[in-house]
Design a protein around this motif. Structure first.
Motif, PDB file in Angstrom:
ATOM      1  N   ASP A  82       0.683  -1.221   0.014  1.00  0.00           N
ATOM      2  CA  ASP A  82       0.097  -0.051  -0.058  1.00  0.00           C
ATOM      3  C   ASP A  82       0.854   1.238  -0.058  1.00  0.00           C
ATOM      4  O   ASP A  82       2.093   1.052  -0.238  1.00  0.00           O
ATOM      5  CB  ASP A  82      -1.001   0.102   1.127  1.00  0.00           C
ATOM      6  N   ASP A  83       0.279   2.339   0.336  1.00  0.00           N
ATOM      7  CA  ASP A  83       1.158   3.569   0.282  1.00  0.00           C
ATOM      8  C   ASP A  83       2.116   3.751   1.168  1.00  0.00           C
ATOM      9  O   ASP A  83       2.931   4.650   1.156  1.00  0.00           O
ATOM     10  CB  ASP A  83       0.174   4.713   0.263  1.00  0.00           C
ATOM     11  N   HIS A  84       2.127   2.749   2.144  1.00  0.00           N
ATOM     12  CA  HIS A  84       3.108   2.999   3.445  1.00  0.00           C
ATOM     13  C   HIS A  84       4.093   1.782   3.056  1.00  0.00           C
ATOM     14  O   HIS A  84       4.974   1.539   4.038  1.00  0.00           O
ATOM     15  CB  HIS A  84       2.416   2.667   4.679  1.00  0.00           C
ATOM     16  N   SER A  85       4.275   1.074   2.076  1.00  0.00           N
ATOM     17  CA  SER A  85       5.191  -0.032   1.759  1.00  0.00           C
ATOM     18  C   SER A  85       6.405   0.464   1.115  1.00  0.00           C
ATOM     19  O   SER A  85       6.233   1.478   0.254  1.00  0.00           O
ATOM     20  CB  SER A  85       4.266  -0.865   0.655  1.00  0.00           C
ATOM     21  N   ARG A  86       7.518  -0.153   1.481  1.00  0.00           N
ATOM     22  CA  ARG A  86       8.742   0.232   1.066  1.00  0.00           C
ATOM     23  C   ARG A  86       9.677  -0.865   0.985  1.00  0.00           C
ATOM     24  O   ARG A  86       9.329  -2.028   1.663  1.00  0.00           O
ATOM     25  CB  ARG A  86       9.676   1.309   1.691  1.00  0.00           C
TER      26      ARG A  86
END
Length: 109
Positions: A82-86
């Protein structure tokens, strides 16, 4: 001591640990986590090709350098990204990352 930051890591079981990390040695977050004996495969060796070092940034994302197109393309292959994945292999910690908090997500197989 200005080149030491504290980060918070939550493992897959929900256990949290605080780590003190030097920022002047230019190693990736993946290398730090492997050095601390977290269970991370990192089968591609840090080339952003396998996503087994996938982490969720819980706090401090605004202080990370933006993800590259290669990293974003790899994250797009993950069903739980999601948008918090790295990818931990693509994050090099700096003094600005003081207090970073993350959760391990990457595959163990």
């Amino acid at each position: 001591m200005e080149n030491i930051i504290t980060i918070h890591v939550e493992d897959r079981d929900g256990d949290r640990q605080t780590l003190e990390i030097p920022t002047d040695v230019n190693v990736s977050l993946m290398e730090v986590l492997k050095g601390e004996e977290y269970d991370i495969l990192a089968t591609c060796g840090g080339m952003a090709l396998c996503a087994t070092c996938h982490v969720e940034i819980l706090q401090g994302q605004e202080h990370l350098i933006e993800a590259t197109e290669q990293e974003l393309d790899m994250l797009d292959t993950l069903p739980d990204a999601d948008d918090h994945s790295r990818l931990a292999c693509q994050i090099h910690l700096r003094n600005e990352n003081q207090g970073l908090s993350l959760k391990l997500k990457g595959s163990l197989q």
